[in-house]
Design an enzyme around this catalytic site. Structure first.
Site, PDB file in Angstrom:
ATOM      1  N   LYS A 183       0.938  -1.609   0.079  1.00 38.01           N
ATOM      2  CA  LYS A 183      -0.023  -0.042   0.116  1.00 38.01           C
ATOM      3  C   LYS A 183       1.127   1.348   0.188  1.00 38.01           C
ATOM      4  CE  LYS A 183      -1.872   2.608   2.071  1.00 38.01           C
ATOM      5  NZ  LYS A 183      -1.933   4.558   1.641  1.00 38.01           N
ATOM      6  N   GLY A 236       6.849   4.923   8.196  1.00 40.06           N
ATOM      7  CA  GLY A 236       5.864   6.277   7.847  1.00 40.06           C
ATOM      8  C   GLY A 236       5.983   7.202   9.559  1.00 40.06           C
ATOM      9  N   GLU A 258       9.538   1.010  10.882  1.00 38.88           N
ATOM     10  CA  GLU A 258      10.724   2.244  11.095  1.00 38.88           C
ATOM     11  C   GLU A 258      10.396   3.220  10.241  1.00 38.88           C
ATOM     12  OE1 GLU A 258      13.953   1.274   9.554  1.00 38.88           O
ATOM     13  OE2 GLU A 258      13.844  -1.141   9.126  1.00 38.88           O
ATOM     14  N   CYS A 292      13.635   9.920   6.999  1.00 37.73           N
ATOM     15  CA  CYS A 292      13.557  10.283   7.907  1.00 37.73           C
ATOM     16  C   CYS A 292      14.861   9.855   8.783  1.00 37.73           C
ATOM     17  CB  CYS A 292      13.323   8.458   8.094  1.00 37.73           C
ATOM     18  SG  CYS A 292      14.454   7.248   7.021  1.00 37.73           S
ATOM     19  N   GLU A 389      10.357  16.009  15.271  1.00 39.82           N
ATOM     20  CA  GLU A 389      10.876  16.284  13.513  1.00 39.82           C
ATOM     21  C   GLU A 389       9.829  16.906  12.810  1.00 39.82           C
ATOM     22  OE1 GLU A 389       9.572  12.304  11.284  1.00 39.82           O
ATOM     23  OE2 GLU A 389      11.457  12.147  10.563  1.00 39.82           O
TER      24      GLU A 389
HETATM   25  P1  NAD Z   1       2.776   8.626   7.698  1.00 37.09           P
HETATM   26  O1  NAD Z   1       3.144   7.692   8.680  1.00 37.09           O
HETATM   27  O2  NAD Z   1       1.623   9.597   7.159  1.00 37.09           O
HETATM   28  O3  NAD Z   1       2.280   7.532   6.423  1.00 37.09           O
HETATM   29  C1  NAD Z   1       3.278   6.635   5.662  1.00 37.09           C
HETATM   30  C2  NAD Z   1       1.731   5.644   5.590  1.00 37.09           C
HETATM   31  O4  NAD Z   1       1.089   4.982   5.983  1.00 37.09           O
HETATM   32  C3  NAD Z   1       1.036   5.946   3.827  1.00 37.09           C
HETATM   33  O5  NAD Z   1       1.254   5.334   2.995  1.00 37.09           O
HETATM   34  C4  NAD Z   1       0.016   6.373   3.842  1.00 37.09           C
HETATM   35  O6  NAD Z   1      -1.432   5.878   3.048  1.00 37.09           O
HETATM   36  C5  NAD Z   1      -0.459   5.376   5.199  1.00 37.09           C
HETATM   37  N1  NAD Z   1      -1.223   5.407   6.827  1.00 37.09           N
HETATM   38  C6  NAD Z   1      -1.750   6.727   6.609  1.00 37.09           C
HETATM   39  N2  NAD Z   1      -2.684   6.608   8.466  1.00 37.09           N
HETATM   40  C7  NAD Z   1      -2.977   5.027   7.733  1.00 37.09           C
HETATM   41  C8  NAD Z   1      -3.580   4.345   8.616  1.00 37.09           C
HETATM   42  N3  NAD Z   1      -4.350   4.488   9.774  1.00 37.09           N
HETATM   43  N4  NAD Z   1      -3.806   3.150   8.901  1.00 37.09           N
HETATM   44  C9  NAD Z   1      -2.715   2.045   7.876  1.00 37.09           C
HETATM   45  N5  NAD Z   1      -1.618   2.988   7.349  1.00 37.09           N
HETATM   46  C10 NAD Z   1      -1.886   4.680   6.891  1.00 37.09           C
HETATM   47  O7  NAD Z   1       3.536   8.855   6.870  1.00 37.09           O
HETATM   48  P2  NAD Z   1       4.308   9.815   5.964  1.00 37.09           P
HETATM   49  O8  NAD Z   1       3.721  11.499   6.643  1.00 37.09           O
HETATM   50  O9  NAD Z   1       3.549   9.296   4.452  1.00 37.09           O
HETATM   51  O10 NAD Z   1       6.011   9.930   6.696  1.00 37.09           O
HETATM   52  C11 NAD Z   1       6.698  10.705   6.712  1.00 37.09           C
HETATM   53  C12 NAD Z   1       7.229  10.087   7.919  1.00 37.09           C
HETATM   54  O11 NAD Z   1       8.022   8.786   7.573  1.00 37.09           O
HETATM   55  C13 NAD Z   1       8.277  10.912   9.100  1.00 37.09           C
HETATM   56  O12 NAD Z   1       8.079  11.002  10.216  1.00 37.09           O
HETATM   57  C14 NAD Z   1       9.413   9.681   8.327  1.00 37.09           C
HETATM   58  O13 NAD Z   1      10.640   9.825   9.392  1.00 37.09           O
HETATM   59  C15 NAD Z   1       9.120   8.182   8.574  1.00 37.09           C
HETATM   60  N6  NAD Z   1      10.068   7.754   7.522  1.00 37.09           N
HETATM   61  C16 NAD Z   1      10.717   6.750   7.894  1.00 37.09           C
HETATM   62  C17 NAD Z   1      11.855   6.119   7.345  1.00 37.09           C
HETATM   63  C18 NAD Z   1      12.408   5.192   7.994  1.00 37.09           C
HETATM   64  O14 NAD Z   1      13.211   4.761   7.544  1.00 37.09           O
HETATM   65  N7  NAD Z   1      12.690   4.952   9.989  1.00 37.09           N
HETATM   66  C19 NAD Z   1      11.674   6.524   6.007  1.00 37.09           C
HETATM   67  C20 NAD Z   1      10.889   7.504   5.195  1.00 37.09           C
HETATM   68  C21 NAD Z   1       9.982   7.644   6.312  1.00 37.09           C
END
Ligand code: NAD
Length: 487
Positions: A183, A236, A258, A292, A389
């Protein structure tokens, strides 16, 4: 200035990929995908919901019961390697897609496409190399362990590095023989759909990979709660990671999280500044700071503070911001919402001050989400600028007195993803590598070029579990113990 957003696609972005078929979302609805460099609509993606996720999980299960589940590990590896080679043939197409979709400068997107190819090659080579053990035991028994796939793995990924995260997450899962349901994020997912087309072309059996784009609270929540999913990999934000872990708990399935970071670089007075300076800044502004592992805190030994601040400021003043396809230092932020969040931090500086900013090119399209990178000083380590962050091109510079003080500030957030240490003192390097609480420590570098071979993950609110490298394969498999009594 090239702001072209014409897409020449080799796949249909409005369809999900389920069981080897390109299908419209069950409700036939779509979502608009924005080009962050212009604000224009780039494409329409499917609005997948619970019914589509369910179809994808059923297809994945069928793959495990069919050709994919029976395939020899070496053959699985051969297919992954072939996917890697096909990604290489399409590097420029994929880089362009990622640049337009995410807003990242073209050369950064190209590096991501090359990384995706490397992941598939690495996991292609690893597929037949993770072995079990025989265990010396009582007379009359032969005991050994098997490494088996979990079954259906769910992958929920963010918009900032779709190709890199697909490589390390889906790549590892397929390597161990799982069948994956992916997804991708609603803000940027063209390369995720493209990846399905490439995998299909490379001969991946139907159902081994399924891609269902959609909203997080719809398709994402449905995937994390689906009782047919045996393992979840989430990349995320912390808040959504918690929801995914709660959903997984209800089905008693393992989760890799992650999440975010507030990663520091520690610069001691004896550091090689000529080497450090480009890393110090790049680690904060790459992908407009939406990384991230971005280094959003630069901790500097006090005796060096003022001189280093000035050298950093010089570099900040030279930073050029513009559309992804113009391939400058920094692209736009991914969305108006992200722009608003980052601007909010800069509007609430308290006692801190902006020392220098980059420059947004005069000719950028009015609808793009551009923000001049900001270098901030005078920040108390407890201030939200130094704790939260920001996920934008903003770095704070904080002085420290000595090694103990540096460790205290470095460890003084809820996160623990990455740390960089800049010092010529070998004994100090070793002490700090142990004292700092984070999943990765880089000594006299930052990120080590992002090698796919290097295990990656967090501690604290940065998450748990490891992806990348060989280590990921332990997470994407289950150990079975077999004890045979033969007298
Ligand atoms: P997000 O958590 O908003 O979204 C990530 C994913 O989760 C998306 O596909 C989104 O559609 C999905 N999502 C949203 N709500 C959901 C729910 N209720 N249930 C299940 N899935 C849901 O994050 P973002 O804003 O897209 O990404 C930024 C974040 O990701 C930052 O905090 C960043 O640090 C982190 N990140 C971490 C890494 C790592 O390896 N540690 C890598 C990349 C990004």
């Amino acid at each position: 200035m090239d702001t072209t957003s014409n897409l020449e696609l080799f796949f249909d972005p409005s369809r999900c990929f389920i069981g080897g078929e390109w299908v419209l979302a069950n409700g036939q609805e779509t979502l608009p995908l924005e080009n962050p460099s212009t604000g224009e609509i780039l494409a329409h993606i499917p609005r997948g919901r619970a019914a589509d996720i369910d179809a994808a999980v059923v297809a994945a299960r069928a793959a495990l019961d069919g050709e994919w589940g029976r395939m020899a590990a070496a053959e699985r590896g051969r297919i992954l390697t072939r996917i890697g080679h096909k990604v290489l043939e399409r590097v420029e197409d994929l880089a362009r897609l990622e640049a337009l979709d995410v807003g990242k400068p073209l050369r950064q997107a190209r590096a991501d496409a090359l990384a995706l190819a490397r992941y598939m090659e690495f996991y292609g080579g690893a597929a037949d190399k993770l072995m079990g053990e025989t265990i010396p035991y009582q007379a009359g028994y032969t005991v050994y362990t098997l490494r088996e796939p979990h079954g259906v793995t769910g992958h929920i990924i963010p918009w900032n590095y779709p190709m890199q995260v697909i490589g390390r997450s889906v790549g590892g899962a397929l390597c161990m023989g799982n069948a994956a349901v992916l997804k991708p994020a609603e803000e940027a997912c063209l390369t995720a759909i493209a990846f399905a087309a490439i995998a299909d072309e490379a001969g991946l059996p139907r159902g081994a990979l399924n891609v269902v784009p959609g909203l997080g609270e719809e398709a994402g929540a449905a995937l994390s709660a689906h009782p047919g999913v045996n393992h979840l990999s989430f990349t995320g934000s912390v808040g959504v990671g918690m929801l995914v872990q709660q959903a997984a708990a209800k089905n008693v399935v393992p989760v890799t999280l992650e999440l975010g970071g507030k990663s520091p670089q520690l610069v001691f007075a004896d550091a090689d500044l000529e080497r450090a300076l480009p890393f110090l800044v790049n680690a904060g502004i790459q992908n407009a700071g939406q990384t991230c592992s971005a280094s959003s805190r630069i901790l500097v030994q006090r005796s060096l503070h003022d001189a280093l601040l000035e050298r950093l400021a010089e570099r900040y003043r030279a930073l050029e911001v513009g559309p992804a396809m113009a391939d400058l230092d920094v692209g736009p932020l991914v969305s108006a919402r992200q722009h608003q969040i980052v601007s909010g931090f800069l509007a609430d500086l308290g006692d801190a001050r902006i020392v220098a900013r980059g420059h947004v090119a005069d000719t950028v399209p009015a609808g793009g989400h551009y923000l001049a990178p900001a270098l901030v000083a005078g920040v108390d380590p407890g201030n939200r600028l130094a704790q939260d962050e920001i996920f934008g091109p903003v770095q704070v510079v904080i002085p420290f007195e000595d090694e103990a003080d540096a460790v205290r500030i470095a460890n003084g957030t809820d996160y623990g993803l990455v740390a960089g240490i800049w010092t010529a003192d070998g004994a100090r390097q070793m002490r700090l590598a142990r004292a700092i609480r984070s999943g990765q420590v880089f000594i006299n570098n930052y990120g080590a070029g992002g090698g796919v071979e290097l295990p990656f993950g967090g501690t604290g609110r940065s998450g748990h579990g490891r992806e990348k490298g060989f280590e990921a394969l332990y997470g994407f498999s289950v150990l079975k113990t077999v004890a045979a009594w033969h007298g």
